[in-house]
Design an enzyme around this catalytic site. Sequence first.
Site, mmCIF file in Angstrom:
data_model
loop_
_atom_site.group_PDB
_atom_site.id
_atom_site.type_symbol
_atom_site.label_atom_id
_atom_site.label_comp_id
_atom_site.label_asym_id
_atom_site.label_seq_id
_atom_site.Cartn_x
_atom_site.Cartn_y
_atom_site.Cartn_z
ATOM 1 N N GLU A 49 -7.737 -0.801 -3.912
ATOM 2 C CA GLU A 49 -6.709 -1.773 -3.512
ATOM 3 C C GLU A 49 -6.712 -2.977 -4.442
ATOM 4 O O GLU A 49 -7.728 -3.285 -5.064
ATOM 5 C CB GLU A 49 -6.991 -2.266 -2.088
ATOM 6 C CG GLU A 49 -6.185 -1.595 -1.014
ATOM 7 C CD GLU A 49 -4.694 -1.917 -1.069
ATOM 8 O OE1 GLU A 49 -4.184 -2.398 -2.104
ATOM 9 O OE2 GLU A 49 -4.030 -1.679 -0.052
ATOM 10 N N ASP A 50 -5.595 -3.661 -4.511
ATOM 11 C CA ASP A 50 -5.552 -4.911 -5.273
ATOM 12 C C ASP A 50 -6.074 -6.081 -4.433
ATOM 13 O O ASP A 50 -6.780 -6.935 -4.937
ATOM 14 C CB ASP A 50 -4.126 -5.211 -5.775
ATOM 15 C CG ASP A 50 -3.096 -5.140 -4.667
ATOM 16 O OD1 ASP A 50 -3.333 -4.464 -3.646
ATOM 17 O OD2 ASP A 50 -2.031 -5.770 -4.809
ATOM 18 N N ASP B 99 -6.191 -8.842 2.698
ATOM 19 C CA ASP B 99 -5.755 -10.137 3.214
ATOM 20 C C ASP B 99 -6.069 -10.166 4.721
ATOM 21 O O ASP B 99 -7.206 -10.428 5.119
ATOM 22 C CB ASP B 99 -4.248 -10.234 2.911
ATOM 23 C CG ASP B 99 -3.655 -11.592 3.138
ATOM 24 O OD1 ASP B 99 -4.126 -12.306 4.033
ATOM 25 O OD2 ASP B 99 -2.694 -11.956 2.442
ATOM 26 N N PHE C 261 -1.272 -17.928 -2.740
ATOM 27 C CA PHE C 261 -0.397 -16.802 -3.041
ATOM 28 C C PHE C 261 -0.552 -16.401 -4.497
ATOM 29 O O PHE C 261 -0.127 -17.110 -5.396
ATOM 30 C CB PHE C 261 1.064 -17.121 -2.709
ATOM 31 C CG PHE C 261 1.877 -15.868 -2.622
ATOM 32 C CD1 PHE C 261 2.634 -15.435 -3.693
ATOM 33 C CD2 PHE C 261 1.820 -15.091 -1.477
ATOM 34 C CE1 PHE C 261 3.346 -14.238 -3.629
ATOM 35 C CE2 PHE C 261 2.528 -13.897 -1.401
ATOM 36 C CZ PHE C 261 3.289 -13.473 -2.477
ATOM 37 N N ARG D 174 4.399 -8.377 -11.518
ATOM 38 C CA ARG D 174 3.367 -7.342 -11.519
ATOM 39 C C ARG D 174 2.809 -7.095 -12.919
ATOM 40 O O ARG D 174 1.672 -6.682 -13.071
ATOM 41 C CB ARG D 174 3.917 -6.016 -10.972
ATOM 42 C CG ARG D 174 4.237 -6.019 -9.485
ATOM 43 C CD ARG D 174 4.396 -4.588 -8.997
ATOM 44 N NE ARG D 174 5.091 -4.466 -7.732
ATOM 45 C CZ ARG D 174 4.502 -4.482 -6.534
ATOM 46 N NH1 ARG D 174 3.200 -4.665 -6.441
ATOM 47 N NH2 ARG D 174 5.209 -4.334 -5.431
HETATM 48 C C1 PRP Z 1 -0.629 -5.570 -0.227
HETATM 49 C C2 PRP Z 1 -1.955 -5.012 -0.725
HETATM 50 C C3 PRP Z 1 -2.520 -4.348 0.495
HETATM 51 C C4 PRP Z 1 -2.007 -5.198 1.620
HETATM 52 C C5 PRP Z 1 -3.099 -6.127 2.059
HETATM 53 O O1 PRP Z 1 0.324 -4.578 -0.342
HETATM 54 O O2 PRP Z 1 -1.794 -4.114 -1.781
HETATM 55 O O3 PRP Z 1 -2.065 -3.010 0.632
HETATM 56 O O4 PRP Z 1 -0.885 -5.934 1.131
HETATM 57 O O5 PRP Z 1 -2.682 -6.948 3.089
HETATM 58 P P1 PRP Z 1 -3.331 -6.973 4.536
HETATM 59 O O6 PRP Z 1 -4.824 -7.008 4.362
HETATM 60 O O7 PRP Z 1 -2.789 -8.263 5.113
HETATM 61 O O8 PRP Z 1 -2.869 -5.773 5.298
HETATM 62 P P2 PRP Z 1 1.906 -4.815 -0.222
HETATM 63 O O9 PRP Z 1 2.341 -4.414 1.143
HETATM 64 O O10 PRP Z 1 2.214 -6.192 -0.709
HETATM 65 O O11 PRP Z 1 2.525 -3.718 -1.182
HETATM 66 P P3 PRP Z 1 2.415 -3.545 -2.784
HETATM 67 O O12 PRP Z 1 0.992 -3.096 -3.071
HETATM 68 O O13 PRP Z 1 3.404 -2.468 -3.109
HETATM 69 O O14 PRP Z 1 2.739 -4.857 -3.444
#
Ligand code: PRP
Length: 180
Positions: free
Chosen positions: A98-99, A102, A151, A164
């Site tokens: 994961e990136d 949160d 952010f 990105r």
């Molecule tokens: C982001 C990130 C995780 C998630 C984390 O994805 O990549 O999957 O949010 O957030 P959380 O811990 O509050 O659940 P996003 O939905 O932004 O999609 P993306 O990776 O396509 O940008």
Amino acid sequence: MYRDLKKILISKEEIDKRIKDLAAELDRDYQGKRPLMVAILKGSIMFYADLLRAMTIPLELDFMAISSYGNKTKSSGEVRMIKDLDRSIEGRHIIIVEDIVDSGYTLSYLKRMLYSRHPESVKICTLLDKFECREVPLEPDYKGFDIGNEFVVGYGLDYAEKYRNLPEIGILKEEVYENK
Ligand code: PRP
């Protein structure tokens, strides 16, 4: 894109260095286990590509897409599956890449869902951990950096699909996402 940033939080050099260490740790822990590295699209793609290239053990790739944010800057707690894995994971060692973690909603949902398919193990490797923002208990097994409640964009992370392709991780100016 740089003019929308308040500052660069993590440079490309710092990211590269940390990824080398993480890759060495994973190589050691997964020696002989041929892990299935699962990228969670789209935010993790840069981290995933660099991490996998830095690893030296045999491994396999697969992809999932999950959405929890839409175009907003705050997680809603709603998790939606957009793309599932291609193959069965029964008996496999899974590493979710994961990136960012949160609120923890996305990863705790994913972990639960993957465990119901009877893998041997499921671990989480995230580049960034916004631990102050956790709303459900979720501890990543491997992580690149702890960050505060700001952010961040770049290196795969977006705001409304933008930024990105920045090579580093920056903090977005409030005025870019306020009143949107
Ligand atoms: C982001 C990130 C995780 C998630 C984390 O994805 O990549 O999957 O949010 O957030 P959380 O811990 O509050 O659940 P996003 O939905 O932004 O999609 P993306 O990776 O396509 O940008």
